[in-house]
Design an enzyme around this catalytic site. Structure first.
Site, mmCIF file in Angstrom:
data_model
loop_
_atom_site.group_PDB
_atom_site.id
_atom_site.type_symbol
_atom_site.label_atom_id
_atom_site.label_comp_id
_atom_site.label_asym_id
_atom_site.label_seq_id
_atom_site.Cartn_x
_atom_site.Cartn_y
_atom_site.Cartn_z
ATOM 1 N N CYS A 2 -38.679 -13.235 -2.687
ATOM 2 C CA CYS A 2 -37.321 -12.962 -3.171
ATOM 3 C C CYS A 2 -37.346 -12.747 -4.686
ATOM 4 C CB CYS A 2 -36.329 -14.070 -2.885
ATOM 5 S SG CYS A 2 -36.136 -14.454 -1.153
ATOM 6 N N TRP A 75 -36.697 -11.842 0.965
ATOM 7 C CA TRP A 75 -37.738 -11.922 1.981
ATOM 8 C C TRP A 75 -37.364 -13.134 2.815
ATOM 9 C CZ3 TRP A 75 -41.563 -15.157 3.925
ATOM 10 C CH2 TRP A 75 -42.588 -14.549 4.654
ATOM 11 N N ASN A 99 -34.229 -18.053 -5.061
ATOM 12 C CA ASN A 99 -35.581 -17.774 -4.598
ATOM 13 C C ASN A 99 -36.280 -19.110 -4.404
ATOM 14 O OD1 ASN A 99 -38.258 -16.953 -4.224
ATOM 15 N ND2 ASN A 99 -38.606 -16.735 -6.427
ATOM 16 N N GLY A 100 -36.676 -19.413 -3.165
ATOM 17 C CA GLY A 100 -37.360 -20.679 -2.915
ATOM 18 C C GLY A 100 -36.931 -21.239 -1.573
ATOM 19 N N GLU A 481 -62.380 -6.680 2.303
ATOM 20 C CA GLU A 481 -61.290 -6.124 1.494
ATOM 21 C C GLU A 481 -60.892 -4.737 2.002
ATOM 22 O OE1 GLU A 481 -59.207 -7.297 -0.342
ATOM 23 O OE2 GLU A 481 -58.423 -5.672 -1.561
ATOM 24 N N LYS A 485 -57.145 -3.855 3.367
ATOM 25 C CA LYS A 485 -56.332 -2.758 2.801
ATOM 26 C C LYS A 485 -55.809 -1.870 3.929
ATOM 27 C CE LYS A 485 -55.578 -3.985 -0.225
ATOM 28 N NZ LYS A 485 -55.943 -5.118 -0.989
ATOM 29 N N GLU A 488 -53.073 -3.672 6.125
ATOM 30 C CA GLU A 488 -51.748 -3.945 5.568
ATOM 31 C C GLU A 488 -50.941 -2.689 5.293
ATOM 32 O OE1 GLU A 488 -51.712 -6.448 2.075
ATOM 33 O OE2 GLU A 488 -53.418 -5.427 1.204
ATOM 34 N N HIS A 504 -74.351 -10.149 16.788
ATOM 35 C CA HIS A 504 -73.993 -11.436 17.400
ATOM 36 C C HIS A 504 -72.626 -11.378 18.081
ATOM 37 C CE1 HIS A 504 -77.509 -13.270 15.624
ATOM 38 N NE2 HIS A 504 -77.162 -12.772 14.441
ATOM 39 N N LYS A 605 -45.063 -9.196 -1.924
ATOM 40 C CA LYS A 605 -46.098 -9.231 -2.951
ATOM 41 C C LYS A 605 -46.423 -10.663 -3.351
ATOM 42 C CE LYS A 605 -48.727 -7.244 -6.033
ATOM 43 N NZ LYS A 605 -49.958 -6.648 -5.505
HETATM 44 C C1 AGP Z 1 -53.450 -8.106 -0.906
HETATM 45 O O1 AGP Z 1 -53.422 -6.745 -0.740
HETATM 46 C C2 AGP Z 1 -52.398 -8.853 -0.275
HETATM 47 N N1 AGP Z 1 -51.130 -8.286 -0.409
HETATM 48 C C3 AGP Z 1 -52.498 -10.361 -0.281
HETATM 49 O O2 AGP Z 1 -53.578 -10.662 0.545
HETATM 50 C C4 AGP Z 1 -52.664 -11.108 -1.627
HETATM 51 O O3 AGP Z 1 -53.904 -10.811 -2.179
HETATM 52 C C5 AGP Z 1 -52.524 -12.623 -1.367
HETATM 53 O O4 AGP Z 1 -51.246 -12.888 -0.883
HETATM 54 C C6 AGP Z 1 -52.799 -13.454 -2.593
HETATM 55 O O5 AGP Z 1 -51.915 -13.152 -3.621
HETATM 56 P P1 AGP Z 1 -52.171 -13.648 -5.104
HETATM 57 O O6 AGP Z 1 -53.408 -13.008 -5.586
HETATM 58 O O7 AGP Z 1 -50.945 -13.216 -5.856
HETATM 59 O O8 AGP Z 1 -52.301 -15.144 -5.037
#
Ligand code: AGP
Length: 610
Positions: A2, A75, A99-100, A481, A485, A488, A504, A605
């Protein structure tokens, strides 16, 4: 999660500032949004479900003005994404954005219902609006009523309140959720994060837990929860406002992928001497880590993957053992800690609840603490004893890209620093490692020239429903990674694996419907082995995308479907290069699939819930 904003000043600017600020905070949540305005002493509330665009369209139908206002982009945690659950929440003439998470909201709600307050939403936030109203009767001023209310609230919050009880003021308070005040000329601002205010002013106060800020047009007063005066420094932010604009790019994700050479350059600037091999980090005077004998890296998601690569770097250069921990698991297993352990919390946002809690656990267990984060004065930055900032600039796309590569660079510089402290490398070796880092921006720039080639590749592969990413050695976290990517932003199922693990189990998945991305920079260490894995995939008719820095992959051309050639570099730095084509591939596949690249479904985010 949020985002909240607030503004008091020029009545013609208010709506624009609030909507603009929310646009820049939409990365924090995008289920629903709303604003409340105060004009002629009366609050007016507008809300909408879905993207902020919907709220903007709604508001465009009513030309609005207001001396002050607050806004929210959500959110969802408590209650689904409906208009009734969207913020602001209202009680009589008081409107609140939050927010929280309010942990004691059930008890407070029961009490308020007994007092006759009526609830219209399923949120925890509505409790705050009614609680403030219930505290404001009698002799208390509105500000005192707000303080009184928050003495009773448990949980995390950044809150902004406006009320007809004090129609020229915005009141704000925080605990565990970020909130900044920005001061202008006869106008003042409030926001969850700096990008929201960047086009308007640069003088920022980072509120601390328990602070209560009262903003009117001409002043900002900060007190503690009991009304005692509190002094907070004003900091000048020097981010460029264009860093929060798309600048001609279609999405923030692709802009941020292309910003990586600059982000890496900004992160290394001023942090080493090529001549002496010395590394400089602020606050590291007096060799604080000369006695540590173990490192624990605590992180989530992409930051976790960066930490796995950091482990290779630190163990190779400094020979200090590193354990990498998924932050959300760390505190539930009674970790063994002591004062010779250095706990490093790694987080782009500096706000991730899991990482923040893990950091507290490490601190309580007696470990030394350090954070690597991108956000100035963020919670994790402040809670650790020391901080190394990545200078990636604001990362707006939900998929982390430039934050990842700058975290890797920090790990690399930290490895060289520890290597010297631990006397594992001499000055010449340190200088050589630094020279390798200096070449990075140029190598990254060369890799970015693959953009068109990868766009073509995406056309060939975007219709597949599963992907496998394989790597060995330092490239196996890169495989994680790459898979993350793709998942998501394109919603395609993808798995990252250590290539040696394939036999395995996962090998059972391979057939001609399974593209396999093999990440194989020619490191002279694991390269030959991964060529063996390549043949295993081939024998089972898997489609192979081969990512390599080998300049003579001719022998392989018959065995792979596509080769992506990346520039060669120091093995330990290869993830900063090899991840770029994977970011581009995920991006272009997502665009072809028509997903919401910068704000993928269900994600936010900043993840401030555990
Ligand atoms: C990455 O593309 C993600 N959106 C997510 O995994 C992110 O890296 C994770 O939530 C950690 O966030 P931070 O680095 O702000 O702690």
């Amino acid at each position: 999660m949020c985002g909240i904003v607030g503004y008091v000043g020029d009545r013609k600017k208010t709506v624009g500032v609030l909507l603009d600020g929310l646009t820049r905070l939409e990365y924090r949540g995008y289920d629903s949004s709303g604003i409340a305005l105060m004009d002629d002493g009366r609050p007016r509330v507008f809300k909408s479900t879905g993207k902020l665009e919907n709220l903007k369209k709604k508001i465009a139908k009513h030309p609005l003005e207001g001396l002050l206002g607050i806004g929210h982009t959500r959110w969802a945690t408590h209650g689904d994404s409906t208009e009734k659950n969207a913020h602001p929440h209202v009680s009589a003439g008081t409107s609140v954005v939050h927010n929280g998470i309010i942990e004691n909201y059930s008890e407070l709600k029961e009490e308020l219902i007994r007092k006759g307050f009526k609830f219209y939403s399923d949120t925890d936030t509505e409790v705050l609006a009614h609680l403030i109203e219930s505290c404001c009767g009698g002799d208390l001023s509105f500000e005192d009523g707000v303080r009184e209310a928050f003495r009773r609230v448990e949980g995390s919050y950044a809150v902004a309140v406006i009320s007809d009880r004090a129609p020229d003021k915005v009141i704000a308070t925080r605990r565990f959720s970020p909130l900044i005040v920005a001061t202008g000329d006869h106008e003042n601002y409030l926001a969850s994060d700096v990008p929201a205010i960047l086009p308007y002013c640069r003088n920022v106060i980072f509120l601390e837990d328990g602070d209560v800020a009262v903003l009117d047009k001409n002043s900002v007063t900060i007190t503690d929860i009991d009304g005692g005066p509190v002094k907070r420094d004003v900091q000048t932010i020097n981010w460029d406002p264009v860093s929060v604009e798309k600048c001609g790019y279609r999405h923030f994700m692709i802009k941020e992928i292309h910003e990586q050479p600059q982000a890496v350059l900004d992160t290394m600037r001023g942090r080493f001497s090529e001549e002496t091999g010395e590394i400089f980090f602020e606050g590291f005077e007096g060799s604080p880590y000369k006695d540590i004998n173990r490192i624990m890296a605590l992180a989530c998601g992409t930051s976790y993957h960066a930490s796995l690569i950091g482990k290779y770097m630190i163990e190779t250069i400094a020979r200090v053992p590193v354990q990498v921990e998924i932050a959300s698991e760390f505190r539930y297993r009674n970790p063994i800690l002591d004062k010779q352990t250095l706990a490093i919390a790694v987080s782009q946002s500096g706000e991730t609840a899991d990482t923040s809690e893990a950091l507290h656990e490490a601190r309580a267990g007696g470990a030394k603490t350090l954070s690597i984060t991108n956000v100035l004065m963020s919670k994790i930055a402040r809670d650790a004893e020391r901080v190394i900032y990545t200078h990636a600039g604001p990362e707006i796309g939900v998929a982390s890209t430039k934050a990842f590569t700058t975290q890797l660079l920090v790990f690399y510089l930290l490895s060289v620093y520890l290597g010297r402290v631990k006397k594992q490398i001499d000055r010449e070796k340190a200088a050589e490692l630094i020279r390798d880092a200096i070449r990075l921006p140029q190598l990254m720039q060369m890799t970015l020239r693959l953009d068109d080639e990868i766009k073509d590749l995406a056309k060939e592969f975007f219709h597949y429903r599963n992907f496998l990413y394989l790597g060995r050695g330092i490239s196996y976290p890169v495989a994680f990674e790459g898979a993350l990517k793709l998942k998501e932003v394109s919603y395609i199922h993808a798995e990252g694996y250590a290539a040696g693990e394939m036999k395995h189990g996962p090998i059972a998945l391979i057939d001609d419907e399974m593209p396999v991305v093999l990440i194989a920079p020619n490191d002279g260490i694991t390269y030959r082995k991964i060529l063996g894995n390549l043949q295993e995939v081939r024998a089972r008719r898997g489609k192979i995308i081969f990512l390599t820095s080998d300049t003579t992959p001719e022998e392989l051309r018959g065995s792979v479907d596509r080769v992506i050639e990346i520039p060669a570099c120091n093995y330990l730095l290869s993830p900063l290069i090899s991840v770029i084509p994977l970011q581009l591939l995920a991006y272009h596949i997502a665009v072809l699939k028509g997903t919401d690249v910068d704000q993928p479904r269900n994600l936010a985010k900043v993840v401030t819930v555990e």
